[in-house]
Design a protein around this motif. Structure first.
Motif, PDB file in Angstrom:
ATOM      1  N   THR A 115      52.374  51.011  -0.345  1.00  0.00           N
ATOM      2  CA  THR A 115      52.046  49.671   0.136  1.00  0.00           C
ATOM      3  C   THR A 115      52.984  48.651  -0.490  1.00  0.00           C
ATOM      4  O   THR A 115      53.143  48.627  -1.718  1.00  0.00           O
ATOM      5  CB  THR A 115      50.589  49.294  -0.206  1.00  0.00           C
ATOM      6  OG1 THR A 115      49.707  50.254   0.382  1.00  0.00           O
ATOM      7  CG2 THR A 115      50.252  47.904   0.324  1.00  0.00           C
ATOM      8  N   GLY A 116      53.607  47.828   0.349  1.00  0.00           N
ATOM      9  CA  GLY A 116      54.444  46.733  -0.120  1.00  0.00           C
ATOM     10  C   GLY A 116      53.718  45.417   0.000  1.00  0.00           C
ATOM     11  O   GLY A 116      53.083  45.142   1.028  1.00  0.00           O
ATOM     12  N   TYR A 117      53.782  44.585  -1.040  1.00  0.00           N
ATOM     13  CA  TYR A 117      53.121  43.278  -1.056  1.00  0.00           C
ATOM     14  C   TYR A 117      54.169  42.174  -1.132  1.00  0.00           C
ATOM     15  O   TYR A 117      55.169  42.299  -1.851  1.00  0.00           O
ATOM     16  CB  TYR A 117      52.187  43.158  -2.268  1.00  0.00           C
ATOM     17  CG  TYR A 117      50.971  44.043  -2.206  1.00  0.00           C
ATOM     18  CD1 TYR A 117      49.777  43.579  -1.676  1.00  0.00           C
ATOM     19  CD2 TYR A 117      51.027  45.346  -2.682  1.00  0.00           C
ATOM     20  CE1 TYR A 117      48.663  44.395  -1.616  1.00  0.00           C
ATOM     21  CE2 TYR A 117      49.912  46.168  -2.628  1.00  0.00           C
ATOM     22  CZ  TYR A 117      48.732  45.689  -2.096  1.00  0.00           C
ATOM     23  OH  TYR A 117      47.633  46.482  -2.034  1.00  0.00           O
ATOM     24  N   THR A 118      53.935  41.079  -0.394  1.00  0.00           N
ATOM     25  CA  THR A 118      54.805  39.905  -0.472  1.00  0.00           C
ATOM     26  C   THR A 118      53.997  38.721  -0.972  1.00  0.00           C
ATOM     27  O   THR A 118      52.784  38.628  -0.742  1.00  0.00           O
ATOM     28  CB  THR A 118      55.416  39.553   0.891  1.00  0.00           C
ATOM     29  OG1 THR A 118      54.364  39.192   1.797  1.00  0.00           O
ATOM     30  CG2 THR A 118      56.193  40.727   1.466  1.00  0.00           C
ATOM     31  N   LYS A 122      50.581  32.578   3.872  1.00  0.00           N
ATOM     32  CA  LYS A 122      49.940  33.568   3.024  1.00  0.00           C
ATOM     33  C   LYS A 122      50.832  34.799   2.861  1.00  0.00           C
ATOM     34  O   LYS A 122      51.612  35.136   3.734  1.00  0.00           O
ATOM     35  CB  LYS A 122      48.598  33.994   3.624  1.00  0.00           C
ATOM     36  CG  LYS A 122      47.538  32.904   3.635  1.00  0.00           C
ATOM     37  CD  LYS A 122      46.227  33.444   4.180  1.00  0.00           C
ATOM     38  CE  LYS A 122      45.142  32.376   4.151  1.00  0.00           C
ATOM     39  NZ  LYS A 122      43.855  32.898   4.698  1.00  0.00           N
ATOM     40  N   GLY A 123      50.692  35.437   1.730  1.00  0.00           N
ATOM     41  CA  GLY A 123      51.388  36.689   1.528  1.00  0.00           C
ATOM     42  C   GLY A 123      50.793  37.784   2.417  1.00  0.00           C
ATOM     43  O   GLY A 123      49.723  37.606   3.020  1.00  0.00           O
ATOM     44  N   ASP A 160      62.366  40.194  -1.512  1.00  0.00           N
ATOM     45  CA  ASP A 160      63.518  39.691  -0.777  1.00  0.00           C
ATOM     46  C   ASP A 160      63.209  39.377   0.679  1.00  0.00           C
ATOM     47  O   ASP A 160      64.079  39.426   1.540  1.00  0.00           O
ATOM     48  CB  ASP A 160      64.671  40.707  -0.831  1.00  0.00           C
ATOM     49  CG  ASP A 160      64.270  42.053  -0.267  1.00  0.00           C
ATOM     50  OD1 ASP A 160      63.071  42.247   0.022  1.00  0.00           O
ATOM     51  OD2 ASP A 160      65.155  42.909  -0.118  1.00  0.00           O
ATOM     52  N   THR A 161      61.943  39.077   0.990  1.00  0.00           N
ATOM     53  CA  THR A 161      61.580  38.708   2.362  1.00  0.00           C
ATOM     54  C   THR A 161      61.415  37.217   2.468  1.00  0.00           C
ATOM     55  O   THR A 161      60.863  36.562   1.587  1.00  0.00           O
ATOM     56  CB  THR A 161      60.276  39.401   2.775  1.00  0.00           C
ATOM     57  OG1 THR A 161      59.234  39.004   1.894  1.00  0.00           O
ATOM     58  CG2 THR A 161      60.433  40.909   2.736  1.00  0.00           C
ATOM     59  N   ASP A 162      61.856  36.629   3.556  1.00  0.00           N
ATOM     60  CA  ASP A 162      61.754  35.182   3.746  1.00  0.00           C
ATOM     61  C   ASP A 162      60.432  34.758   4.382  1.00  0.00           C
ATOM     62  O   ASP A 162      59.766  33.883   3.881  1.00  0.00           O
ATOM     63  CB  ASP A 162      62.931  34.679   4.580  1.00  0.00           C
ATOM     64  CG  ASP A 162      62.885  33.172   4.765  1.00  0.00           C
ATOM     65  OD1 ASP A 162      62.903  32.460   3.742  1.00  0.00           O
ATOM     66  OD2 ASP A 162      62.824  32.726   5.918  1.00  0.00           O
ATOM     67  N   PRO A 163      60.004  35.388   5.496  1.00  0.00           N
ATOM     68  CA  PRO A 163      58.783  34.917   6.139  1.00  0.00           C
ATOM     69  C   PRO A 163      57.516  35.514   5.572  1.00  0.00           C
ATOM     70  O   PRO A 163      56.453  35.344   6.158  1.00  0.00           O
ATOM     71  CB  PRO A 163      58.981  35.375   7.591  1.00  0.00           C
ATOM     72  CG  PRO A 163      59.798  36.601   7.482  1.00  0.00           C
ATOM     73  CD  PRO A 163      60.690  36.409   6.303  1.00  0.00           C
TER      74      PRO A 163
END
Length: 260
Positions: free
Chosen positions: A218-221, A228-229, A251-254
């Motif tokens: 699982t990847g979390y932003t 919201k993340g 490294d994610t923008d949106p």
């Protein structure tokens, strides 16, 4: 007439199947770490049932007993076939069931895990339950803990160690595979260290990183610019045992994890 079990007989089962002809069995146990086991067994690659029993990344149950009394309950983690001048063998190393808390993270379906004014038993149940583990607490819970929070990208072991230290406890495992939370005592001798012969000279080894293989990732932003993340979980369909892992995507923008 019923037969009498040899009190010194050491037996080994993997996935519920007795392993015959093993050698070099060693169990290491300490008061504040999880037990480990290593053993060498004969390996005949021409027999399908043997190849299936020692298939890597199966994480099969591994149990060691002496005289019918269980002394170790865990998983076969690293399975390494070897071929040398003296024939074929397979080296197996395993760890006690609670050691999964060091490798794996909490599954995304169990999150968030954040508590206030919670007892020690409730913390243990909340963190071990999602991974199918049990615990044994030897001692008093003490006063409720003001705040406990599990980092979704951190191991449950990190949180458990902090909580245990607040109450003066250490963590290890029981012979039946439970997490043991208890007060430290003087260490003793190893439970068992048996050796018949040394491994063959000049072997060919296959290496696997079994402790870095997971059933779901699982990847979390983090939330960015008022959004919201998010998180996204990818499953490993061929892994039969629950072994979750999480990480933070930076490294994610949106703030959209599936597109990371």
């Amino acid at each position: 007439m019923p037969t009498t079990r040899d009190p010194d007989e050491v037996s080994l089962t993997i996935g519920g199947i007795p392993v015959i002809g093993w050698s070099d069995l060693s169990i290491e146990r300490a008061i504040d770490t999880y037990s480990t086991v290593s053993v060498v067994a004969p390996f005949d690659p021409t027999r399908p049932e043997i190849r299936e029993l020692f298939r890597p990344f199966e994480y099969r149950d591994l149990i060691v007993s002496i005289g019918g009394e269980r002394i170790f309950t865990g998983l076969a983690v690293d399975v390494v076939p070897k071929t040398g001048p003296e024939g074929s063998s397979v080296s197996i190393t395993g760890y006690a069931l609670p050691a999964q808390l060091e490798d794996c993270h909490e599954p995304s379906t169990a999150l968030p895990l954040k508590f206030e004014d919670i007892g020690l038993r409730a913390v243990l149940a909340a963190l071990l339950g999602p991974l199918g583990l049990q615990y044994e607490l030897r001692g008093s819970e003490g006063a409720p803990l003001e705040e406990v929070e599990v980092d979704p990208t951190g191991s449950p072991q990190d949180t458990l160690v902090k909580v245990a230290q607040q109450r003066g406890y250490v963590l290890t495992d029981t012979v039946d595979g439970k997490l043991l939370c208890w007060k430290s005592i003087e260490s003793g001798a190893p439970v068992a260290r048996l050796e018949e012969h040394v491994p063959p000279v000049g072997p060919i080894d296959a290496q696997f990183s079994a402790r870095e293989y997971y059933s779901e990732v699982t990847g979390y932003t983090e939330a960015k610019r008022g959004r919201k993340g998010s998180h996204y979980t990818e499953q490993t369909p061929w892994l039969p045992r629950l072994r979750p892992h999480s990480f933070e995507i930076s490294d994610t923008d949106p703030a959209e994890a599936p597109a990371a």
